[in-house]
Every structure is written in structure tokens, then in C-alpha cells.
Design a protein around this motif. Sequence first.
Motif, short mmCIF file in Angstrom:
data_model
loop_
_atom_site.label_atom_id
_atom_site.label_comp_id
_atom_site.label_asym_id
_atom_site.label_seq_id
_atom_site.Cartn_x
_atom_site.Cartn_y
_atom_site.Cartn_z
N GLU A 171 69.99 35.52 -27.97
CA GLU A 171 69.17 34.67 -27.08
C GLU A 171 68.40 35.54 -26.09
O GLU A 171 67.24 35.26 -25.78
N GLU A 213 65.55 37.21 -27.85
CA GLU A 213 64.54 36.19 -28.22
C GLU A 213 63.70 35.81 -27.00
O GLU A 213 62.50 35.52 -27.13
N SER A 214 64.31 35.83 -25.84
CA SER A 214 63.57 35.41 -24.64
C SER A 214 62.42 36.37 -24.32
O SER A 214 61.50 36.02 -23.60
N THR A 229 60.16 37.39 -26.43
CA THR A 229 58.94 36.86 -27.06
C THR A 229 58.58 35.49 -26.48
O THR A 229 57.43 35.12 -26.44
N ALA A 230 59.63 34.76 -26.03
CA ALA A 230 59.35 33.46 -25.41
C ALA A 230 58.57 33.65 -24.10
O ALA A 230 57.69 32.87 -23.79
N HIS A 231 58.92 34.67 -23.34
CA HIS A 231 58.22 34.94 -22.08
C HIS A 231 57.77 36.39 -22.04
O HIS A 231 58.37 37.20 -21.33
#
Length: 435
Positions: free
Chosen positions: A425, A428-429, A431-433
Motif C-alpha cells: 500500500e 502504491e501510494s 503513484t496515487a500521489h
Amino acid sequence: MSRESIVALDKRRIWHPYTAMDDYRARVDPIVVDRASGPYLYDLDGRSYIDANSSWWVSSLGHNHPRLVEVLKRQAERNCHSALAGMTHEVAALLGEALCSVAPAGLERVFFSDDGSTAVEVALKASLQYWSQNGRPSRKRFVSLEDAFHGETLGATAIGGVELFRRPFAGAIPEHVRVPSPTRAGGLEPAVEILSAVLRQQGETLAAMVLEPVVQGAAGMQIYDPAYLRAARELCDEHEVLLIADEVFTGYGRTGPMWACEHAGVAPDLLCTAKGFTGGILPMAATLVSERIFEGFLGSADRAFHYGHSFCGNPLGAAVALEVLRIYREERIIEAAAPRAARIAAAFEALAELPSVARSRSLGMIGAVDLCGDSGYLARAGWRVYEEARRRGAYLRPMGNVVYVAPPLNIPEDTLGRLLEIVRESIESLTAHPG
Ligand SMILES: *Cc1c(COP(=O)(O)O)cnc(C)c1O
């Protein structure tokens, strides 16, 4: 004391290791550890963090293992410290025996010191003195690997290969010989060829080859082909160069077997152990040597090894280290870690598909990824992952852009599962932010 006053006092007085202090003082809100248990650190606010790196790779049995705490208390009541110079005590003698019985073949004698760096320093000085008084005084240098890390003392820094850590001391530390690992040389064959050429040309000037077997930890968990170890052993034999295995990080089952040397079926002439050896309780280390090295120090008194730290063979550290070996045997720590290692391998293989991950690898109880973008020890992306992981309840200190786990070998399966989720997680965060 309140959390705020501890942090204020800390920021006024404490110089932290491997820490840019202006950034720390201005921006870092440190975890203030109140207590630790098993795989968890608990801060003063009662928040818990899974210790993803076993507190710098030492707590291989988790924090405050009850058996180790119990042995520590019992030994403290009996004898906290007495010197090992011409005296001895029961736990040092028992630990020497227990350690040799699990060591690679041929390592028969144990020299105690304080930490990984001193374990390496002992090996370096023992090798130099061995040759100086056994007919080969020209053997005064070491060959080590590029990207190697062997500790903090000047001697250990001199054989280290992490450029950032060496640079400030250039000119003040002796120049030794460095060769590329298979990862750096572009494969096993070229790496072996380079080593072979170096030993052919300079073998007569070399006291020993020093290496971290199979995994270069501080270089960012760089894993190389164990066949290189076998080749190094053969070449060292051919050129009469001693082989020093620095198992400070890799020992005690971190890479699967008890010693990483076992991946190659190789036994070194000297072996350094600390970290896992200590159970994460007290600073303590050992350097094991072959009978041949030991015998090279016999004879007149000037041939003795004139070396020894104040706390050499410290009874508290020795009692704990002895209990660590008993726990390994009785709780079958190494065998029991295998399914956990398999989970780490699967989870890190899956991470390779994430867009922000450039490369992924694992071995035993180690999993690591390189994040995309800037590389090197001072890269920032790893710290963004660190912050994300911290919010989710894990202490995931990166090495530059390398995000890795090296949890206790006995981390409960469900806690490991949660840690691996947090790693995913948190990456992944990125690329999310994107930041
Ligand atoms: C950590 C480490 C050292 C140094 O150990 P300290 O206990 O920090 O002095 C030496 N060699 C290797 C391979 C290490 O990982």
C-alpha cells in the motif's frame, strides 16, 4: 516525561546516526519508543509499529524475547562483567563451544568483541599479524567487493565500497583493492575473471579477501550468485589469500541457512558474527578462526594477539548469545522461517509489477525493491514510502531508494502478512500521489 519534552531534549543534544541533522531538527517528528515486544515497537502515545528491519537487523528473535530477558536478569545478579584476560567464566566457555558447533567446518577458535565493526576489525588485524609473523610480511592489503559494507571503524571503512561512506576519509585510510561483485561486473564469469586476474597479479601483497556472503546488505540488499563464493574460495586457496566471511548481517538464518556461506558449501578461514548473534539485546560479537590461524599466534609472547576490548567476552552478552543459540535449536527458528521466507518472496515478486518499482528481489527473510527515479543513498522516494508505512503502523526505514524488509525470523505469520500489505500500500501510494 511527555513526548514533546523528550523530543525537545533530543533535538537539543542528540546527534543521530546516519542522519542529516538539520533536516531532522527542522522536519522530523521521531517515533518515541516506549517499549518493544516481539515484532512491535510501541511509542509513547500507545501506537504500535511493526519493526520491518528488526531494529537495524539485530532483533532476529523479535524484541525482548522473554527467555533472553530472563537469562539477562539471572546473569546480572551473578556477574555483570569480569575481564577475559587470563580469567574466564562459564557462559563465555559454553558460548565458544556452542558457536563452534554450529559454525562452518574448520572454525575452531572464538575471539569475542563488541559489535559487527569490531568483529571485522579483529579479522583484519588477525590476518595481517598472522602473515607478518608467519613468513609472509609482504601481505599487507585486503581485497573486498565494490558496494561492500563492513562497519564503521577506520579499518572497516577502508575495506568498504559504499562511496558516500568512504569519501570523507579519502587519503586518511589505506587504499585496498576492490573488485566488482557479479551484480556489478555484469555476471558471474566476468566477476570471477577480474578476481582471478587481481589475485594473480597482486596475490603476494594480499592478506585476505573480505566479503559479505551472497547479500550486500548496506549496499541496498544486493544479492549475488553464491557460485561467486565458491570461485572466491578456490582462488583464495590457489593464491594463499585468507578468506574472511562477514556474516554480521547474513548469519543466523537471515538468508535461509544458518550462515550465508552454506549457500555455496564454503567455509571461510575467518568468520565475523554480531547482530543476530546478540538476540538484539546487548552489543556483542565474535570472530571465529581456523586452527591454522590460531596456531600462527603460538610461541613466544611477542607473537600473541595484542588485542582486546574492555568488554571482551562480557558475561551478560555471552549469557544472552548462548540462550539465542538454544532458542534457535529448540524452537527450530531456521526451519520455521522457511514458510515466512516464501511469503516474502511471493509478495516481493508481485511488487515488481507496480509502476513505481524498478527491480525486486528476495532471499530468506529479506525482501527488497528499488523504486524508480533517482537512485543512491540520499534519494527521497524511499522516505515518502517510509512516511506512508509509518501512518499504517510499520517502521520501514529505507536505504535511499531501496525499500526493504528484514523482520524478525519468528515474526508471527499474521503480522508478516500485515507488514507485506503495508509495504505494498505504501509503495502504491507513490503513484496515487506522485510528489
Ligand atoms: C552492520 C554490519 C557491520 C557493522 O556492525 P555494527 O554492529 O554496526 O558495528 C559489519 N558488517 C556488516 C555486513 C554489517 O551489515
